[in-house]
Write an enzyme that holds these catalytic residues in place. Structure first.
Site, short mmCIF file in Angstrom:
data_model
loop_
_atom_site.label_atom_id
_atom_site.label_comp_id
_atom_site.label_asym_id
_atom_site.label_seq_id
_atom_site.Cartn_x
_atom_site.Cartn_y
_atom_site.Cartn_z
N TYR A 1 0.83 -1.22 0.00
CA TYR A 1 0.00 0.00 0.00
C TYR A 1 0.86 1.26 0.00
O TYR A 1 2.06 1.19 0.09
CB TYR A 1 -1.07 -0.01 1.09
CG TYR A 1 -0.68 -0.14 2.54
CD1 TYR A 1 0.55 0.19 3.04
CD2 TYR A 1 -1.65 -0.59 3.45
CE1 TYR A 1 0.85 0.08 4.39
CE2 TYR A 1 -1.37 -0.70 4.81
CZ TYR A 1 -0.11 -0.37 5.26
OH TYR A 1 0.17 -0.46 6.59
N GLU A 2 0.17 2.39 -0.18
CA GLU A 2 0.86 3.68 -0.34
C GLU A 2 1.74 3.69 -1.59
O GLU A 2 2.83 4.25 -1.59
CB GLU A 2 1.70 4.00 0.90
CG GLU A 2 1.03 4.91 1.86
CD GLU A 2 0.16 5.93 1.18
OE1 GLU A 2 0.65 6.63 0.29
OE2 GLU A 2 -1.03 5.98 1.51
N GLY A 3 1.27 3.02 -2.63
CA GLY A 3 2.06 2.91 -3.85
C GLY A 3 2.94 1.69 -3.73
O GLY A 3 3.89 1.67 -2.92
#
Ligand SMILES: Cc1cc2nc3c(=O)[nH]c(=O)nc-3n(C[C@H](O)[C@H](O)[C@H](O)COP(=O)(O)OP(=O)(O)OC[C@H]3O[C@@H](n4cnc5c(N)ncnc54)[C@H](O)[C@@H]3O)c2cc1C
Length: 595
Positions: A440-442
């Site tokens: 997550y978060e890229g």
């Protein structure tokens, strides 16, 4: 049950002896961070994490969050009480300006507390972690009225925050967002759409939830240029901050997932919910980036945090578990076998993990200090340089600390043999929890592309050149120091590899972008090794200074670990360089149907 002891002394050594936080006393808020104050705050945080959060980690994993038929979400037993105590401690707003109810203390203290919390109970830590990100976005881009209405409540923990980007058809490619915003006569908007995977989207910890939502105003351009950011509260607050009407936003379901079971990952339905624009229309992504950048550093810290708690448990197990005899002859003749810590391969494992953890913690704290310079210093050269550094290092911290954090959590699990695979010892939970920060978060592949594709060449390569010069200068300054030679020489070679890789991209990737894409992850890890090596040199200088007076053996241990890093981990830079220089040909040759 797994053990956890927050690394308080290590943090204090880094802040006081390695980075000399007192030298930044000219920055607002830093004068209040005296060594005594920092010791008290960090000590209190350690106690809370060890005694309150860590015992709830397994409860959260086993029970998970439960959704009621009415869309309400119940967190695991004990989370509500722990959250109440957490908010009483005032931890959320440690680095938030005092006018909004915070303490305005350095970001390094916030990141320290966040590391301890994520080691003790990552699923729990995410609720306030997202709130901190939402506060940062509102402070940077909200109107004065929005800041006054929302931020003090969020700092107090009465309301929590979320970030809503992902939709079923779009994750990485935010240009595909479909959630719609329709302007109303009173200046508000009606938000309609479905967001998925929303962490802390619904729960029972706080009275209100403040959703920051990316959506497209009717008629806005396609792609990311048409995205706007909205604040969409679960309960619409009255101007005096009391709770008003329930908004048309609800949790449609909870994801069943591999780890972080104690954190609610929600499908959120927006059915014409009332929302208010944050920042300019169609500039939503830029505003959301404040939250995303803050979250990326926070996620990097999660990688370190899991590796740290996994290491502590593996080290204890290695001292206790009796198997085999030392190859040089029995070390504990009175016992039926030696503890496995005598075996070189177990020691190699533990040394690798600790060499990562200590340097990664240094990197997080050093970056936090630079982030305060970027935000708090008077506008000028220092501020611009710190801002450049943050842009360059954010993808490295997110990508490298979470890739390695997971790899080393798995390594620590290996120390337990079969016992690491069963639930009783808690290692398999750490492994499951450590997997998500890479995604997550890229996802980390995207972090690598951000570094190579955007950050390297930005402003004519100004940030990268400044970083190379900083490390090169450091190597040069210490080259004549006999004690430091065994450390700075390998660092100089590793920096040379990083510079060669950068040059190779300049010569081979501008016209053939596949070469950049195929080498990006190696480049990110090559960069990570160099910056971790740089951190080890800085730690070693301080450890040498304290060595004579240190009776605990801690400084000696740091110097041995620094040597281990240089001898056994940093040489990986050569392999990364070789892979980068191999180019994209074999990566791209097979047709899609052959996979
Ligand atoms: C537990 C959990 C919590 C989450 N919390 C939140 C939250 O609070 N808020 C929120 O908005 N989202 C949240 N997410 C969503 C998360 O941020 C996305 O899953 C993530 O950004 C990846 O998007 P995706 O899943 O659509 O993968 P995709 O975008 O489909 O990517 C799939 C793979 O392809 C790669 N890829 C994609 N595009 C490219 C490209 N152009 N070049 C090279 N490689 C590419 C990616 O690196 C990845 O490995 C959460 C997800 C999970 C699982």
């Amino acid at each position: 049950m797994p053990v956890y002891k927050a690394p308080v002394e290590d943090v204090l050594f880094l802040l006081n002896d390695v980075f000399h936080i007192e030298r930044f006393a000219n920055l607002p808020g830093f004068a209040d961070a005296s060594p005594d104050t920092v010791r008290v705050i960090v000590g209190e945080a350690a106690k809370f994490c060890e005694e309150v959060l860590a015992p709830l980690n397994r409860v959260g994993d086993r029970q998970g969050c439960r959704r009621g038929d009415d869309g309400s979400v119940t967190t695991p037993d004990g989370f509500r009480e722990a959250y109440r105590r957490y908010t009483e401690g005032g931890w959320i707003g440690i680095s938030v300006p005092q006018e909004f109810g915070g303490l305005d203390l350095p970001m390094a203290i916030t990141q320290t507390v966040n590391e301890f919390m994520a080691s003790a109970n990552m699923a729990f830590a995410m609720y306030p972690g997202l709130t901190q990100g939402a506060i940062a976005a509102l402070l940077a881009h909200g109107t004065d009225a929005q800041k006054a209405l929302y931020v003090p409540k969020m700092v107090a923990g009465e309301w929590t925050g979320t970030m809503n980007l992902t939709e079923p058809q779009c994750g990485t490619d935010l240009g595909l967002i479909r959630t719609k915003a329709v302007r109303q006569a009173d200046g508000s908007f009606r938000i309609t759409g479905t967001k998925i995977f929303i962490s802390a989207g619904e729960h029972d910890l706080a009275a209100n939830i403040v959703h920051l939502v990316l959506a497209r105003v009717e008629g806005a351009p396609e792609g990311t240029r048409g995205l706007s950011l909205f604040v969409v509260p679960k309960f619409v607050p009255n101007p005096n901050g009391s709770l008003g009407a329930r908004n048309a936003v609800s949790c449609g379901s909870l994801e069943e997932k591999m780890g972080i079971h104690g954190n609610a990952t929600c499908v959120m339905n927006y059915d014409g919910a009332a929302g208010w624009l944050v920042a300019e229309e169609n500039r939503g992504l830029q505003a959301m980036f404040v939250m995303m950048n803050e979250a990326r550093l926070g996620v990097g810290v999660q990688g370190l945090a899991l590796s740290e708690v996994a290491y502590q448990n593996a080290a204890q197990y290695a001292r206790d578990r009796l198997q085999g005899r030392a190859v040089t002859g029995a070390a504990f003749k009175d016992k039926p076998a030696d503890p496995i810590i005598v075996h070189p391969d177990i020691r190699r494992t533990l040394m690798t993990i600790r060499a990562f953890n200590e340097a990664a913690r240094a990197l997080v704290l050093w970056t936090s200090i630079r982030s305060d310079v970027a935000h708090r210093a008077d506008a000028g050269k220092d501020r611009r340089a710190a801002d450049d550094y943050m842009g360059l290092l954010t993808p490295v911290i997110k990508g490298v600390l979470t890739d390695l954090g997971f790899a080393y959590t798995v390594m620590a699990q290996q120390v337990f043999g079969g016992h690491g695979y069963i639930q009783e010892w808690g290692m398999e939970q750490f492994v499951r929890d450590a997997r998500i920060p890479m995604i997550y978060e890229g996802a980390n592949g995207i972090q690598a592309l951000d570094l190579v594709g955007r950050k390297l060449g930005k402003d004519g390569g100004r940030a990268a050149m400044a970083f190379f010069n900083e490390v090169q200068g450091y190597v040069k300054d210490h080259a004549g120091n006999d004690a430091m030679k065994p450390l700075v020489e390998p660092l100089g070679r590793a920096l040379g590899h990083l510079q060669q890789a950068t040059m190779w991209f300049m010569q081979n990737a501008l016209t053939k972008p596949d070469n950049a894409g195929a080498g990006a992850t190696d480049y990110m890890h090559l960069f990570g090794l160099v910056v971790l090596g740089y951190m080890w040199c800085r730690i070693a200088v301080a450890a040498h200074e304290k060595l004579a007076a240190d009776t605990s053996g801690r400084m000696k241990a740091k110097l041995v670990t620094a040597r281990f890093f240089m001898e056994r981990m940093l040489p990986e830079t050569a392999a990364h360089l070789a892979r980068i220089q191999a180019g994209a040909a074999s990566v791209m040759e097979l047709p899609a149907e052959m996979f």
